[in-house]
Motif scaffolding. Structure first.
Motif, PDB file in Angstrom:
ATOM      1  N   ARG A  90      -2.090 -19.288  33.421  1.00  0.00           N
ATOM      2  CA  ARG A  90      -0.886 -18.640  33.990  1.00  0.00           C
ATOM      3  C   ARG A  90      -1.203 -17.271  34.572  1.00  0.00           C
ATOM      4  N   GLY A  91      -2.416 -16.796  34.442  1.00  0.00           N
ATOM      5  CA  GLY A  91      -2.779 -15.486  34.987  1.00  0.00           C
ATOM      6  C   GLY A  91      -4.065 -15.000  34.344  1.00  0.00           C
ATOM      7  N   THR A  92      -4.502 -13.828  34.755  1.00  0.00           N
ATOM      8  CA  THR A  92      -5.704 -13.231  34.164  1.00  0.00           C
ATOM      9  C   THR A  92      -5.510 -13.041  32.661  1.00  0.00           C
ATOM     10  N   THR A  93      -4.329 -12.562  32.286  1.00  0.00           N
ATOM     11  CA  THR A  93      -4.059 -12.294  30.867  1.00  0.00           C
ATOM     12  C   THR A  93      -4.240 -13.567  30.048  1.00  0.00           C
ATOM     13  N   GLU A  94      -3.662 -14.673  30.522  1.00  0.00           N
ATOM     14  CA  GLU A  94      -3.796 -15.907  29.751  1.00  0.00           C
ATOM     15  C   GLU A  94      -5.241 -16.397  29.761  1.00  0.00           C
ATOM     16  N   GLU A 119     -10.940  -0.562  30.760  1.00  0.00           N
ATOM     17  CA  GLU A 119     -10.338  -1.901  30.838  1.00  0.00           C
ATOM     18  C   GLU A 119      -8.810  -1.865  30.799  1.00  0.00           C
ATOM     19  N   HIS A 120      -8.235  -2.753  31.586  1.00  0.00           N
ATOM     20  CA  HIS A 120      -6.800  -3.066  31.521  1.00  0.00           C
ATOM     21  C   HIS A 120      -6.528  -3.647  30.134  1.00  0.00           C
ATOM     22  N   HIS A 121      -5.317  -3.460  29.626  1.00  0.00           N
ATOM     23  CA  HIS A 121      -4.991  -4.011  28.300  1.00  0.00           C
ATOM     24  C   HIS A 121      -5.315  -5.508  28.212  1.00  0.00           C
ATOM     25  N   ALA A 122      -5.230  -6.201  29.344  1.00  0.00           N
ATOM     26  CA  ALA A 122      -5.501  -7.647  29.347  1.00  0.00           C
ATOM     27  C   ALA A 122      -6.948  -7.953  28.987  1.00  0.00           C
ATOM     28  N   ASN A 123      -7.841  -6.999  29.253  1.00  0.00           N
ATOM     29  CA  ASN A 123      -9.255  -7.211  28.918  1.00  0.00           C
ATOM     30  C   ASN A 123      -9.697  -6.310  27.763  1.00  0.00           C
ATOM     31  N   ILE A 167     -16.023  -7.092  31.159  1.00  0.00           N
ATOM     32  CA  ILE A 167     -15.782  -5.893  31.968  1.00  0.00           C
ATOM     33  C   ILE A 167     -15.069  -6.228  33.280  1.00  0.00           C
ATOM     34  N   SER A 168     -14.388  -5.205  33.787  1.00  0.00           N
ATOM     35  CA  SER A 168     -13.693  -5.343  35.072  1.00  0.00           C
ATOM     36  C   SER A 168     -14.660  -5.148  36.218  1.00  0.00           C
ATOM     37  N   GLN A 169     -14.416  -5.905  37.258  1.00  0.00           N
ATOM     38  CA  GLN A 169     -15.215  -5.748  38.480  1.00  0.00           C
ATOM     39  C   GLN A 169     -14.774  -4.487  39.236  1.00  0.00           C
ATOM     40  N   SER A 171     -11.778  -1.301  38.891  1.00  0.00           N
ATOM     41  CA  SER A 171     -10.751  -0.729  38.016  1.00  0.00           C
ATOM     42  C   SER A 171      -9.409  -0.612  38.731  1.00  0.00           C
ATOM     43  N   ASN A 172      -8.343  -1.002  38.038  1.00  0.00           N
ATOM     44  CA  ASN A 172      -7.000  -0.897  38.622  1.00  0.00           C
ATOM     45  C   ASN A 172      -6.474   0.532  38.591  1.00  0.00           C
ATOM     46  N   VAL A 173      -7.201   1.436  37.931  1.00  0.00           N
ATOM     47  CA  VAL A 173      -6.778   2.839  37.879  1.00  0.00           C
ATOM     48  C   VAL A 173      -7.705   3.699  38.735  1.00  0.00           C
ATOM     49  N   VAL A 196     -16.144 -11.530  33.444  1.00  0.00           N
ATOM     50  CA  VAL A 196     -15.788 -10.536  34.461  1.00  0.00           C
ATOM     51  C   VAL A 196     -14.303 -10.677  34.779  1.00  0.00           C
ATOM     52  N   ASP A 197     -13.587  -9.571  34.608  1.00  0.00           N
ATOM     53  CA  ASP A 197     -12.172  -9.516  34.961  1.00  0.00           C
ATOM     54  C   ASP A 197     -12.097  -9.172  36.449  1.00  0.00           C
ATOM     55  N   GLY A 198     -11.804 -10.192  37.247  1.00  0.00           N
ATOM     56  CA  GLY A 198     -11.756 -10.014  38.699  1.00  0.00           C
ATOM     57  C   GLY A 198     -10.350  -9.808  39.240  1.00  0.00           C
ATOM     58  N   ALA A 199      -9.407  -9.420  38.356  1.00  0.00           N
ATOM     59  CA  ALA A 199      -7.999  -9.320  38.792  1.00  0.00           C
ATOM     60  C   ALA A 199      -7.863  -8.440  40.029  1.00  0.00           C
ATOM     61  N   GLN A 200      -8.572  -7.307  40.069  1.00  0.00           N
ATOM     62  CA  GLN A 200      -8.519  -6.444  41.250  1.00  0.00           C
ATOM     63  C   GLN A 200      -9.661  -6.764  42.214  1.00  0.00           C
ATOM     64  N   GLY A 201     -10.832  -7.055  41.664  1.00  0.00           N
ATOM     65  CA  GLY A 201     -12.010  -7.252  42.512  1.00  0.00           C
ATOM     66  C   GLY A 201     -11.880  -8.444  43.439  1.00  0.00           C
ATOM     67  N   PHE A 219      -9.238 -14.359  37.552  1.00  0.00           N
ATOM     68  CA  PHE A 219      -8.338 -13.570  38.409  1.00  0.00           C
ATOM     69  C   PHE A 219      -6.945 -14.196  38.430  1.00  0.00           C
ATOM     70  N   SER A 220      -5.990 -13.418  38.966  1.00  0.00           N
ATOM     71  CA  SER A 220      -4.590 -13.865  39.067  1.00  0.00           C
ATOM     72  C   SER A 220      -4.253 -14.130  40.528  1.00  0.00           C
ATOM     73  N   ALA A 221      -3.547 -15.235  40.783  1.00  0.00           N
ATOM     74  CA  ALA A 221      -3.176 -15.560  42.169  1.00  0.00           C
ATOM     75  C   ALA A 221      -2.247 -14.503  42.768  1.00  0.00           C
ATOM     76  N   HIS A 222      -1.350 -13.961  41.948  1.00  0.00           N
ATOM     77  CA  HIS A 222      -0.289 -13.121  42.541  1.00  0.00           C
ATOM     78  C   HIS A 222      -0.815 -11.818  43.141  1.00  0.00           C
ATOM     79  N   LYS A 223      -1.992 -11.375  42.693  1.00  0.00           N
ATOM     80  CA  LYS A 223      -2.549 -10.162  43.300  1.00  0.00           C
ATOM     81  C   LYS A 223      -3.293 -10.487  44.600  1.00  0.00           C
ATOM     82  N   LEU A 224      -3.680 -11.741  44.732  1.00  0.00           N
ATOM     83  CA  LEU A 224      -4.438 -12.198  45.905  1.00  0.00           C
ATOM     84  C   LEU A 224      -3.498 -12.880  46.910  1.00  0.00           C
TER      85      LEU A 224
HETATM   86  C1  LIG Z   1      -7.947  -5.137  36.179  1.00  0.00           C
HETATM   87  C2  LIG Z   1      -6.803  -5.987  35.707  1.00  0.00           C
HETATM   88  N1  LIG Z   1      -7.012  -6.908  34.756  1.00  0.00           N
HETATM   89  C3  LIG Z   1      -6.034  -7.710  34.319  1.00  0.00           C
HETATM   90  C4  LIG Z   1      -4.759  -7.625  34.818  1.00  0.00           C
HETATM   91  C5  LIG Z   1      -3.712  -8.544  34.293  1.00  0.00           C
HETATM   92  O1  LIG Z   1      -3.275  -9.429  35.283  1.00  0.00           O
HETATM   93  P1  LIG Z   1      -2.018 -10.371  35.043  1.00  0.00           P
HETATM   94  O2  LIG Z   1      -0.880  -9.456  34.653  1.00  0.00           O
HETATM   95  O3  LIG Z   1      -1.804 -11.015  36.358  1.00  0.00           O
HETATM   96  O4  LIG Z   1      -2.363 -11.318  33.961  1.00  0.00           O
HETATM   97  C6  LIG Z   1      -4.480  -6.675  35.807  1.00  0.00           C
HETATM   98  C7  LIG Z   1      -3.118  -6.517  36.333  1.00  0.00           C
HETATM   99  O5  LIG Z   1      -2.725  -5.444  36.753  1.00  0.00           O
HETATM  100  C8  LIG Z   1      -5.528  -5.840  36.267  1.00  0.00           C
HETATM  101  O6  LIG Z   1      -5.327  -4.919  37.219  1.00  0.00           O
END
Ligand SMILES: Cc1ncc(COP(=O)(O)O)c(C=O)c1O
Length: 401
Positions: A90-94, A119-123, A167-169, A171-173, A196-201, A219-224
């Motif tokens: 359902r997303g990167t988090t799942e 790292e994002h809380h998801a990772n 690790i994230s590819q 950073s979302n910050v 590798v958390d590719g949510a942003q990368g 990765f998550s579809a909604h960011k792409l």
């Molecule tokens: C680097 C990173 N990892 C993970 C996530 C989580 O993605 P999602 O909320 O689509 O599961 C995000 C979302 O902002 C993100 O930026």
């Protein structure tokens, strides 16, 4: 010189926001969608919905074909060997939660999981909770001043007990590409798995997953520029085989009795229940659309806009940029101004940017901040969006100072 996006007209959401007087600069949170994706969603529902993998009727076969074709498109997009290496979540988090549960039995008390300070809380949280469940140590790789993972310290911290590096590819910050090749090589040398958390990368340039040589990429579809509710988990064959099943229900089972059951291998064994069928088909249409664009033109446009954003911030007084962003976004604070007040005044003027901890509370805390403003760009943004942002920003600062 104005930087006009040749793709803006392909995104009805951006045009609708324009008409409403809203300037959308929050694409790192979620993106607007191309018309091609909206047509695919409507087309699927208008031609008759059906569940996948279950029925032998024509609508069911059609839905299954479209769903599985998208799996193949994702494999091509990521340049990996086989669609069987692509799992829908359902997303990167799942996807990361799937890994934290699916790999649980691979760890023994005292083993180490290594993440980074950005790292994002998801990772972070799925690994933190796994560490608590199994008596593991969570090691956190520190950053340098630019906002990249410090490789010298990483070489010390990725030690002989390291069993997994996550690790994230990008950073979302901090908007910085992380030194993945070096870090992944360190993990490999320890025999550790890598995530590798590719949510942003995944959004900025096509990820060449085989060159990364990681075990898992998510990765998550909604960011792409795709729909919500769909995530992608790529796994190398031998890494997928180490996963335990984690969610149980329809279509993931091989044979079931009242007291025992056997389960399918990946991918279907990890897709329990009815998947987000329309969303997956929509992601397929998004990938077709993105494939039709000239990647160098997209990268060039994004880089030019990003330079304009950084240049605009650099000429204003009292701005503290978080790290040295390289692409797509910039997070910052303003001396003597509370980020939430600034965001409020920006929002009053029709500017949609993100404020807060950006789901990376420990990172913000380590920088001594409770929040920051983030401006983030999509391929549909124009320089006029940034002009509107900066004039609203100047007006807000006049009021706040
Ligand atoms: C680097 C990173 N990892 C993970 C996530 C989580 O993605 P999602 O909320 O689509 O599961 C995000 C979302 O902002 C993100 O930026």
């Amino acid at each position: 010189m104005p930087l006009n996006s040749p793709w803006r007209a392909d995104f009805p959401g951006i045009l609708a926001l324009d008409a409403e007087g809203q300037t959308y600069l929050d694409s790192a949170a979620t993106s607007q969608k191309p018309q091609a994706m909206l047509d695919a969603l409507l087309g699927y529902y208008m031609s008759g919905a059906a569940n996948v993998h279950r029925a032998q009727h024509v609508p069911g076969e059609r839905a299954t074909w479209a769903f599985e074709t998208t799996r193949s498109k994702i494999a091509q997009w990521l340049q990996v060997e086989s669609p069987t290496q692509i799992l829908f979540t359902r997303g990167t988090t799942e996807a990361i939660n799937l890994l934290a549960y699916g790999l649980e039995t691979q760890f023994h008390p005292g083993d180490e999981i290594v993440i980074s300070a950005l790292e994002h809380h998801a990772n972070l949280l799925p690994w933190q909770q796994l560490a608590q469940r199994r008596g593991l140590h969570l090691r956190v790789l520190p950053l340098n001043a630019a906002g990249s993972i410090d490789l010298e310290q990483a070489a010390q911290l990725i030690g002989p007990r390291c069993r997994l590096l996550a690790i994230s590819q990008l950073s979302n910050v901090l908007g910085r590409w992380q030194p993945l090749p070096e870090l992944l090589a360190m993990a490999r040398a320890r025999g550790a798995l890598s995530v590798v958390d590719g949510a942003q990368g995944a959004v900025h340039g096509r990820p060449a997953v085989p060159a990364l040589d990681c075990d898992f990429y998510v990765f998550s579809a909604h960011k792409l520029y795709g729909p919500e509710g769909v995530g992608v988990l790529y796994g190398r064959d031998d890494a997928l085989q180490r996963l335990q099943h984690w969610q149980f229900g329809g279509e993931m089972v091989q044979a079931a009795d009242y007291h025992a059951a056997t389960f399918r291998p990946a991918p279907l064994g990890f897709e329990a229940g009815t998947p987000p069928i329309a969303g997956v088909i929509g992601l397929g249409a998004t990938l077709d659309y993105l494939t039709s664009l000239d990647p160098a033109a997209v990268a060039g446009h994004e880089a030019a806009l990003h330079n304009k954003l950084l240049a605009g911030l650099a000429v204003r007084d009292g701005i503290r940029l978080l790290g040295e962003p390289q692409v797509a976004l910039a997070s910052f604070t303003v001396d003597g101004v509370h980020s939430a007040d600034l965001a409020h005044l920006l929002s009053d003027q029709g500017i949609a940017v993100r404020t807060g901890h950006h789901c990376a509370m420990p990172l913000l805390k380590s920088l001594g901040l409770s929040g920051a403003v983030r401006v983030s760009l999509g391929l549909y943004n124009d320089s006029s969006d940034l002009d509107r942002f900066f004039s609203a920003f100047d007006r807000a600062l006049e009021l706040l100072r």
